[in-house]
Design an enzyme around this catalytic site. Structure first.
Site, PDB file in Angstrom:
ATOM      1  N   HIS A  54     -11.032  -4.203   2.773  1.00 58.46           N
ATOM      2  CA  HIS A  54     -11.044  -3.651   4.039  1.00 58.46           C
ATOM      3  C   HIS A  54     -11.819  -2.694   4.670  1.00 58.46           C
ATOM      4  CE1 HIS A  54      -8.121  -1.201   2.385  1.00 58.46           C
ATOM      5  NE2 HIS A  54      -8.232  -0.469   3.460  1.00 58.46           N
ATOM      6  N   ASP A  55     -12.410  -2.267   3.743  1.00 57.91           N
ATOM      7  CA  ASP A  55     -13.276  -0.965   3.784  1.00 57.91           C
ATOM      8  C   ASP A  55     -14.608  -1.375   3.780  1.00 57.91           C
ATOM      9  OD1 ASP A  55     -11.260   1.039   4.265  1.00 57.91           O
ATOM     10  OD2 ASP A  55     -11.166   1.345   2.004  1.00 57.91           O
ATOM     11  N   GLU A 106      -6.527   3.300  -6.137  1.00 57.57           N
ATOM     12  CA  GLU A 106      -7.760   3.309  -5.538  1.00 57.57           C
ATOM     13  C   GLU A 106      -8.508   4.719  -5.581  1.00 57.57           C
ATOM     14  OE1 GLU A 106     -10.368   3.552  -1.400  1.00 57.57           O
ATOM     15  OE2 GLU A 106      -8.365   4.490  -2.030  1.00 57.57           O
ATOM     16  N   ASP A 116       0.861  -1.162  -0.106  1.00 59.01           N
ATOM     17  CA  ASP A 116       0.147  -0.221   0.095  1.00 59.01           C
ATOM     18  C   ASP A 116       1.064   1.347   0.195  1.00 59.01           C
ATOM     19  OD1 ASP A 116      -2.576   1.091   0.443  1.00 59.01           O
ATOM     20  OD2 ASP A 116      -3.093  -0.823   1.491  1.00 59.01           O
ATOM     21  N   ASP A 157      -3.313   4.105  -2.364  1.00 57.86           N
ATOM     22  CA  ASP A 157      -4.337   4.859  -1.512  1.00 57.86           C
ATOM     23  C   ASP A 157      -5.000   6.100  -1.981  1.00 57.86           C
ATOM     24  OD1 ASP A 157      -6.017   4.136   0.962  1.00 57.86           O
ATOM     25  OD2 ASP A 157      -5.018   5.983   1.479  1.00 57.86           O
TER      26      ASP A 157
HETATM   27  C1  NOJ Z   1      -8.628   4.088   1.539  1.00 57.11           C
HETATM   28  C2  NOJ Z   1      -8.262   3.100   2.566  1.00 57.11           C
HETATM   29  O1  NOJ Z   1      -8.661   1.775   1.758  1.00 57.11           O
HETATM   30  C3  NOJ Z   1      -8.972   3.193   3.818  1.00 57.11           C
HETATM   31  O2  NOJ Z   1      -9.007   2.221   4.808  1.00 57.11           O
HETATM   32  C4  NOJ Z   1      -8.451   4.570   4.404  1.00 57.11           C
HETATM   33  O3  NOJ Z   1      -9.289   5.101   5.605  1.00 57.11           O
HETATM   34  C5  NOJ Z   1      -8.449   5.649   3.591  1.00 57.11           C
HETATM   35  N1  NOJ Z   1      -8.348   5.239   2.181  1.00 57.11           N
HETATM   36  C6  NOJ Z   1      -7.784   6.821   4.045  1.00 57.11           C
HETATM   37  O4  NOJ Z   1      -6.284   6.458   3.797  1.00 57.11           O
END
Ligand code: NOJ
Length: 565
Positions: free
Chosen positions: A339-340, A261, A98, A204
């Protein structure tokens, strides 16, 4: 190095703190991953993406970083990171890290310097602005922009009596990509890890690197109200310049994979700007469009209800992205959740049909086009949390949700919502076995586990030919190492039935063969005329030709002749 290795790649996302604890402190670590690489090899994947393991005060699960070029001591050492990369490579597994680009922690030395005075050399590494005075004579934020984690997109810093921009938590100040010295520092961060041998990055929150630097109020709300207006800091043109520069400075010299992302706001035309052959920036984009097709999207507060997969919406979004990407000649990462998000089994499957619905998800995912990403725990059908106390929810966005809703809703109502939608679901410790703490650790895990590890765990499933795990393994083999691999990795993609409300049917064609995937997303039998051909895979031992059983999936292979189609 083969340039497009990711076209035949099945990757596995590791949420490090919850994967495997090797030293008994209750938290997963780098050595835990090293010890489980053989498990991953057995599963059959050939790439991993590891979530951040850099030093962090842990306000946002490691996405708040205080040193980009080191390992958090609670997770291991730089030597272990190198050992991990080497061992993975010796097993034929590529390693993606990441690369967190939108913000640092407020405990990063850059920020500590930056906030100290307006003329500090690092001041412009971040975005600073003076406050406003509202009609009541109070000092308030520089504008009305809201943050992703709730509340304003600004936080006050008393040292200089100014506000810094932060679109996630208060402890995550946004860095200023408009400032060239900052861009050079971030390029150096990427080089540091690439020189250690990593094969690329999941980048990210890249969609937010370009901001409306006029800091004018959003028109979506009045000047003194919060406007959740992502357009002020998402997919803005200038960010393609930053990414192109990074590509020229760094990535093109390494021949590595870059996946940005871009969350939920980007559409295909945006993706084509990120993945632009004329002006290279990155290789693929992760968006969230196919993650929430279960009727729960964008609801303020969820009530107890049975989830019903919105097959029409899922199909529509898959067609939009997959057909669009294939036609435009760009690669696409395909995944259920990360994971989100909630757990795939709870989102698109059904705990009452745990085994078949988990096996169905494996069959659909691994027969779609793109670079496949499996989220850790998905291969055993881990489910959402069953937490009974607000205290158990630890994620920053969940905590802010509780803060913002506790005056209006009961604890039970808030918990219901978070059990469906909260990010804690994705963070649950991995369920390795039915022993204490699910075999994840020898001491109490840092995050409360799901009690269902007693019947949902890797050890039991690896010994069961009919388990979800066995289906993931078989499907990975089918995709990567069988006579059908070219259809599944290179074949085109089409939907055969655009209308059906319950069944999703798609076809992959390559040269003169095709594989049809049929997937019933309902908990009851659905009549459906099944096409002739050889049944390559099924999640039931017996089946008929008139329809599909609850959550039944079937893969059918046959010759394809364009003239007769
Ligand atoms: C996306 C990540 O997947 C998430 O977990 C994070 O909270 C935010 N970006 C901020 O870095």
């Amino acid at each position: 190095m083969q340039k497009d290795w990711w076209k035949t790649s099945v990757a596995y996302q590791i949420y490090i703190r919850s994967f495997y604890d090797s030293d008994g402190d209750g938290m997963g670590d780098l050595r835990g991953i090293i010890e489980k690489l053989d498990y991953l090899k057995t599963l059959g994947i050939n790439a991993i993406w590891i979530t951040p393991f850099y030093p962090s005060p842990l306000d946002d699960n490691g996405y708040d970083i205080s040193d980009f070029m080191a390992v958090d001591p609670s997770l291991g050492t730089l030597e272990e990171a190198k050992e991990l990369i080497e061992k993975a490579h010796s097993l034929g597994i590529k390693v993606l890290l990441d690369y967190v680009m939108n913000q640092t922690s407020d405990e990063h030395p850059w920020f500590i310097e930056s906030k100290s005075s307006v003329d500090n050399p690092k001041r412009s590494y971040y975005l600073w602005a003076p406050g406003r005075v509202n009609p009541a004579g109070e000092r308030v934020e520089p504008n009305n922009w809201g943050a992703f984690f709730g509340g304003p997109a600004w936080n006050y810093s008393p040292e200089t009596d100014q506000y810094y921009m932060k679109i996630f938590s208060d402890k995550m100040p946004d860095i200023n990509w408009d400032y060239e010295p900052l861009r050079k520092e971030m390029a150096q961060v990427a080089r540091f890890w690439l020189d250690l041998g990593v094969d690329g990055f999941r980048m990210d929150a890249i969609a937010h690197l370009g901001r409306d630097l006029s800091f004018k109020n959003s028109k979506l709300a009045g000047p003194w109200e919060l406007a959740y207006d992502w357009s002020k800091f998402s997919n803005r043109d200038v960010l393609y310049d930053y990414l192109h520069e990074l590509h020229k400075d760094v990535f093109q010299h390494y021949n590595v994979l870059t996946i940005g992302e871009v969350g939920g706001g980007a559409k295909l035309p945006d993706a084509l700007k990120y993945v632009n052959k004329e002006r290279p920036a990155i290789d693929m984009v992760f968006n969230f469009d196919t993650v929430w097709c279960n009727g729960l999207e964008n609801r303020t507060i969820l009530k107890p209800e049975k989830i019903k997969v919105n097959v029409a919406e899922l199909r529509k979004r898959l067609v939009y992205w997959l057909k669009g990407s294939i036609e435009a000649g760009i690669a696409f990462p395909m995944y259920w959740t990360n994971h989100d998000h909630p757990r795939a089994l709870s989102q698109y499957g059904d705990i009452n049909f745990h085994q078949v619905s988990g096996r169905l998800l494996a069959m659909v995912l691994l027969s779609l086009p793109g670079m496949i990403f499996i989220y850790n725990g998905e291969e055993i059908g881990m489910t959402n949390v069953d937490y009974q106390s607000l205290e158990d929810f630890k994620d920053a966005s969940s905590r802010n949700f509780i803060r913002d809703h506790k005056h209006k809703y009961t604890s039970e109502q808030i918990m219901t919502h978070l059990r469906y939608a909260g990010r804690d679901n994705g963070h649950l410790p991995f369920q390795w076995s039915n022993t204490k703490y699910g075999g994840f650790s020898t001491s109490e895990p840092y995050l409360k586990m799901n009690d269902n590890y007693q019947w949902i765990n890797a050890e039991d499933q690896m010994n069961d030919q009919q388990s979800i795990w066995s289906m993931y393994r078989e499907m990975i083999q089918l995709r990567l190492e069988s006579d059908y691999s070219s259809i599944l990795t290179q074949g085109n993609f089409d939907v055969l039935d655009h209308q059906h409300p319950d069944v999703f049917v798609f076809v992959r064609r390559y040269e003169n063969h095709e594989i049809i995937t049929l997937a019933n997303f309902r908990d009851h039998y659905v009549q459906y005329p099944i096409m002739s051909g050889k049944v390559l895979q099924s999640n039931y031992e017996t089946y008929d030709h008139k329809g599909l059983q609850p959550y039944e999936g079937r893969l059918i292979w046959r010759e394809y002749d364009e003239k007769n189609s």
